[in-house]
Structures are given as C-alpha cells and as structure tokens.
Write an enzyme that holds these catalytic residues in place. Structure first.
Site, PDB file in Angstrom:
ATOM      1  N   ARG A  71       0.861  -1.193   0.000  1.00  9.08           N
ATOM      2  CA  ARG A  71       0.000   0.000   0.000  1.00  9.08           C
ATOM      3  C   ARG A  71       0.893   1.237   0.000  1.00  9.08           C
ATOM      4  O   ARG A  71       1.629   1.460   0.965  1.00  9.08           O
ATOM      5  CB  ARG A  71      -0.888  -0.014   1.230  1.00  9.08           C
ATOM      6  CG  ARG A  71      -1.832   1.183   1.373  1.00  9.08           C
ATOM      7  CD  ARG A  71      -2.652   1.060   2.645  1.00  9.08           C
ATOM      8  NE  ARG A  71      -3.420  -0.173   2.656  1.00  9.08           N
ATOM      9  CZ  ARG A  71      -3.952  -0.708   3.755  1.00  9.08           C
ATOM     10  NH1 ARG A  71      -3.795  -0.119   4.934  1.00  9.08           N
ATOM     11  NH2 ARG A  71      -4.639  -1.836   3.681  1.00  9.08           N
ATOM     12  N   HIS A 116       1.560  -2.566   5.532  1.00 13.62           N
ATOM     13  CA  HIS A 116       1.289  -2.665   4.095  1.00 13.62           C
ATOM     14  C   HIS A 116       2.282  -1.814   3.299  1.00 13.62           C
ATOM     15  O   HIS A 116       2.728  -2.210   2.224  1.00 13.62           O
ATOM     16  CB  HIS A 116      -0.131  -2.191   3.785  1.00 13.62           C
ATOM     17  CG  HIS A 116      -1.202  -3.167   4.149  1.00 13.62           C
ATOM     18  ND1 HIS A 116      -1.486  -4.279   3.387  1.00 13.62           N
ATOM     19  CD2 HIS A 116      -2.071  -3.185   5.185  1.00 13.62           C
ATOM     20  CE1 HIS A 116      -2.504  -4.943   3.936  1.00 13.62           C
ATOM     21  NE2 HIS A 116      -2.867  -4.301   5.024  1.00 13.62           N
ATOM     22  N   ASP A 123      -3.976  -8.552   2.916  1.00 15.71           N
ATOM     23  CA  ASP A 123      -5.381  -8.739   3.282  1.00 15.71           C
ATOM     24  C   ASP A 123      -5.974  -9.750   2.314  1.00 15.71           C
ATOM     25  O   ASP A 123      -5.922  -9.552   1.091  1.00 15.71           O
ATOM     26  CB  ASP A 123      -6.147  -7.417   3.153  1.00 15.71           C
ATOM     27  CG  ASP A 123      -5.654  -6.348   4.113  1.00 15.71           C
ATOM     28  OD1 ASP A 123      -5.108  -6.696   5.172  1.00 15.71           O
ATOM     29  OD2 ASP A 123      -5.823  -5.155   3.798  1.00 15.71           O
ATOM     30  N   GLU A 179      -8.451  -7.799  12.897  1.00 11.91           N
ATOM     31  CA  GLU A 179      -8.937  -8.008  11.531  1.00 11.91           C
ATOM     32  C   GLU A 179      -8.627  -9.431  11.077  1.00 11.91           C
ATOM     33  O   GLU A 179      -7.461  -9.775  10.879  1.00 11.91           O
ATOM     34  CB  GLU A 179      -8.273  -6.997  10.581  1.00 11.91           C
ATOM     35  CG  GLU A 179      -8.590  -5.552  10.913  1.00 11.91           C
ATOM     36  CD  GLU A 179      -7.808  -4.554  10.081  1.00 11.91           C
ATOM     37  OE1 GLU A 179      -8.168  -3.352  10.099  1.00 11.91           O
ATOM     38  OE2 GLU A 179      -6.826  -4.954   9.410  1.00 11.91           O
ATOM     39  N   HIS A 182      -6.240  -9.759   7.886  1.00 15.20           N
ATOM     40  CA  HIS A 182      -4.943  -9.077   7.803  1.00 15.20           C
ATOM     41  C   HIS A 182      -3.834  -9.933   8.416  1.00 15.20           C
ATOM     42  O   HIS A 182      -3.920 -10.324   9.577  1.00 15.20           O
ATOM     43  CB  HIS A 182      -5.033  -7.742   8.550  1.00 15.20           C
ATOM     44  CG  HIS A 182      -3.755  -6.964   8.585  1.00 15.20           C
ATOM     45  ND1 HIS A 182      -3.591  -5.784   7.909  1.00 15.20           N
ATOM     46  CD2 HIS A 182      -2.580  -7.187   9.219  1.00 15.20           C
ATOM     47  CE1 HIS A 182      -2.374  -5.313   8.129  1.00 15.20           C
ATOM     48  NE2 HIS A 182      -1.749  -6.149   8.927  1.00 15.20           N
TER      49      HIS A 182
END
Length: 200
Positions: A71, A116, A123, A179, A182
C-alpha cells in the site's frame, strides 16, 4: 516495479485478486491515491510466503483471494484525511456501522504507519475453486468487534477463520487481532521503510 517487489499475480499465478482500493468498493467510497491499477504487489519475500500459503490452501481444495498487499504511503495519508473529514454516511452501514468515523484510527482499524507500506502485509480470504468466498462472518474492512479474531461468529465462519489463520501462520505470517483478513510477514525484509511508489 520497485526493486525487491513483484506483482503477486505474476509471482503466484494461482491466486485470485480484487484490489479494493483501486475501485470504489472500499470504506472511502472511491479509488484511493496510489492505486492506478487493479492488481496487488508485495515484496519478493511476501510472494514466496504467499506461494506456500496457496499450496497449503490447495490441499483443502481452496484458493486464496487477495484484496490488498503493498500500500503506497500516499494511500495511507488519504485514509487519514478521509477519517478526519466530515461524515457523509455513504459507506458507514457496510464498513463501520457501530462506531463513529472519528474512532477508526484510535481503535486500530487504520494506522498512520502501516505494514502494508513496508510491502509485508496482506489482506485476503479463502475462496472455493469457482471463486466464491467462504463465509467469514463479516466483510473485508468491516471495522467492528465482530471482525476480531475470537469474535462470536457462527460456527462455519469460525472454522473458516481458524483455517485461514492456520494456513497463514504455517506459511510465515502473523495475524492482526482486530482483523481476521490481515496478516503480516514475520520476517520482514524492510521493517523500517515505508514505500510510496504508485501501483500503475
């Protein structure tokens, strides 16, 4: 592509993917800065570990569906700006129905510094051979306690979460408590570097 990184669909051709942040189907309601293409990328080390996870899933007759991996930092910055902006309600019901938008960062659903952006977080979920997703008791990026590991979800969803967790841990990843989707590479190649090259 940045040195040390690769497209995950090139390195691990059998994965399924849907890069949510390259689309409007995410908690911001719009494509996110830095995501110019619907593909996912990660470090070479992440890709190697993901290939192991794919093989492990295949033994269960399943596939892995990836939503996000590397990311760009500019995307993280966009998340933070969105969290600070006034509520418009467009994605609240799907992604954060029981909390205020202002709580997203303090509760740990969005971080100012993300694994990320180091290229070593991913994910993902489990899918059948036809691409349909297994029931996990909640959607991707549902910012709610029901997304936490150990949350009281139906039995089938709980089994599926445990299976994904086992596959990922056996492949060198660690879960994130809040999460179920993740996972982070335990042995990161760039633990102190936050990259910002765009996906294009």
């Amino acid at each position: 592509m940045q040195t040390g990184f690769t497209w995950l669909d090139k390195a691990v051709p059998s994965i399924l993917w849907d890069a949510k942040y390259a689309t409007s189907d995410n908690f911001t309601g719009a494509p996110v800065d830095g995501y110019g293409i619907n593909r996912t990328a990660g470090t070479l080390e992440l890709a190697e570990a993901l290939a192991h996870a794919v093989q492990r899933a295949e033994r269960e007759g399943l596939k892995l569906l990836v939503w996000d991996a590397y990311r760009p930092q500019r995307a993280v910055n966009r998340f933070l700006a969105w969290c600070a902006a006034p509520e418009d309600g467009r994605t609240k019901q799907k992604h954060y129905p029981r909390i205020d938008k202002t709580q997203i960062v303090p509760l740990g659903y969005v971080a100012e510094r993300s694994g990320h952006s180091r290229g070593s977080a991913i994910d993902l979920t489990l899918a059948r051979q036809n691409g349909s997703m297994l029931d996990m008791g909640g959607c991707f990026d549902l910012m709610d306690e029901i997304s936490h590991h150990g949350a009281p979800v139906p039995a089938e969803a709980a089994r599926n979460r445990r299976l994904l967790k086992a596959i990922m841990e056996e492949s060198g990843f660690a879960p994130y408590a809040n999460e179920w989707w993740h996972y982070s590479l335990v042995r990161e190649p760039y633990p102190d570097t936050y990259f910002d090259f765009p996906l294009a």
